[in-house]
Design a protein around this motif. Structure first.
Motif, PDB file in Angstrom:
ATOM      1  N   TYR A  78       0.841  -1.195   0.000  1.00 62.70           N
ATOM      2  CA  TYR A  78       0.000   0.000   0.000  1.00 62.70           C
ATOM      3  C   TYR A  78       0.878   1.247   0.000  1.00 62.70           C
ATOM      4  O   TYR A  78       1.761   1.383   0.842  1.00 62.70           O
ATOM      5  N   PHE A  79       0.610   2.151  -0.951  1.00 62.35           N
ATOM      6  CA  PHE A  79       1.330   3.422  -1.023  1.00 62.35           C
ATOM      7  C   PHE A  79       0.439   4.519  -0.457  1.00 62.35           C
ATOM      8  O   PHE A  79      -0.631   4.814  -0.991  1.00 62.35           O
ATOM      9  N   ALA A  80       0.880   5.125   0.639  1.00 62.47           N
ATOM     10  CA  ALA A  80       0.142   6.212   1.292  1.00 62.47           C
ATOM     11  C   ALA A  80       0.808   7.535   0.956  1.00 62.47           C
ATOM     12  O   ALA A  80       2.029   7.650   1.020  1.00 62.47           O
ATOM     13  N   TYR A  81       0.003   8.541   0.611  1.00 62.92           N
ATOM     14  CA  TYR A  81       0.554   9.848   0.247  1.00 62.92           C
ATOM     15  C   TYR A  81      -0.106  10.991   1.014  1.00 62.92           C
ATOM     16  O   TYR A  81       0.334  12.127   0.930  1.00 62.92           O
ATOM     17  N   THR A 116      -2.906   1.933  -4.248  1.00 62.82           N
ATOM     18  CA  THR A 116      -3.075   3.287  -3.726  1.00 62.82           C
ATOM     19  C   THR A 116      -4.521   3.652  -3.971  1.00 62.82           C
ATOM     20  O   THR A 116      -5.288   2.879  -4.545  1.00 62.82           O
ATOM     21  N   TYR A 117      -4.922   4.824  -3.543  1.00 63.15           N
ATOM     22  CA  TYR A 117      -6.315   5.248  -3.687  1.00 63.15           C
ATOM     23  C   TYR A 117      -6.363   6.584  -4.414  1.00 63.15           C
ATOM     24  O   TYR A 117      -5.564   7.466  -4.140  1.00 63.15           O
TER      25      TYR A 117
END
Length: 195
Positions: free
Chosen positions: A37-40, A137-138
Motif C-alpha cells: 500500500y502506497f500512502a501519500y 493506492t487510492y
C-alpha cells in the motif's frame, strides 16, 4: 533532559530499525497474506493509520517511496474532515513522495472503509532502490473542478506523517508551501490582512 538534534536522529533511527526488525520477526513467526500500500496523505502518519486500522502500523512500513507519473492535488472533499483532502492525478512530468506499507490482508477492508470516496488503483513505486509493482493506492472518485484547501488538522497530520516517515526535506517544504498557499487563497481578503 534536553535532547540534541544528533541524539534525536539516532533515537529515531534506532526506533525505525527496531520496528523493521519486529516486522521481520512477525512475518517469519506468522506468515499471513499481505498487500503493498502506497500512502501519500494522512495515512503516511502511522499514528493516524493506527486509529483507523486498530493496531500499530509502524512495523508494516517499508519506508519512503516515490510514485512517478503522478502529482498531488487537493481535488477531493472529505465530509468527515470538512475540508479538501489529497488525491493523486496522472502527470507524466511529476512524482509523488509517500510511504510504502506491507499490510496484512486482514486490514484491507478497514483501509477501504477509511478511504470512502476513493477507489483502488494499482501502481508501481520505488523504495530504497527497489521497484515494487502491483502496489495499491487510492484515487478520488469524484474529483473537484479546482483544489480545495485542507483544514489545520489535516494540514498537520499530513505534514507530521511526511516528516516522521523520512520523506525528503525539500519535498516536505513543497508540501507545506502548497497547503499553506491553498489556505491563504481560501481566506477572504479581510482575513488575509488580519492573519
Amino acid at each position: 533532559m534536553k535532547v540534541h538534534a544528533g541524539q534525536f536522529h539516532a533515537l529515531r533511527t534506532q526506533q525505525t530499525q527496531r520496528d523493521a526488525h519486529l516486522g521481520t520477526l512477525r512475518a517469519v513467526a506468522n506468515p499471513e497474506p499481505t498487500f503493498l500500500y502506497f500512502a501519500y496523505g494522512s495515512c503516511m502518519c502511522p499514528v493516524d493509520l493506527k486509529r483507523s486500522l486498530g493496531e500499530r502500523t509502524h512495523a508494516y512500513a517499508i519506508g519512503p517511496a516515490t510514485l512517478k507519473g503522478y502529482r498531488l492535488a487537493f481535488y477531493a472533499y472529505s465530509s468527515l474532515r470538512n475540508c479538501g483532502v489529497l488525491d493523486v492525478v496522472k502527470d507524466p512530468n511529476a512524482a509523488v513522495e509517500g510511504v510504502l506499507y506491507q499490510l496484512p490482508w486482514r486490514l484491507s477492508d478497514r483501509l477501504d472503509e477509511r478511504e470512502i470516496g476513493y477507489h483502488h488503483e494499482t501502481v508501481e513505486v520505488r523504495s530504497r532502490g527497489k521497484v515494487y509493482p502491483n502496489v495499491r493506492t487510492y484515487t478520488a472518485i469524484d474529483k473537484l473542478p479546482e483544489e480545495l484547501a485542507p483544514n489545520d488538522w489535516y494540514f498537520n497530520v499530513v505534514l507530521r506523517g511526511a516528516i516522521t516517515c523520512g520523506l525528503p526535506e525539500q519535498y516536505c517544504w513543497r508540501l507545506f508551501d502548497h497547503m499553506h498557499q491553498l489556505q491563504q487563497r481560501q481566506l477572504q481578503p479581510w482575513e488575509r490582512r488580519s492573519a
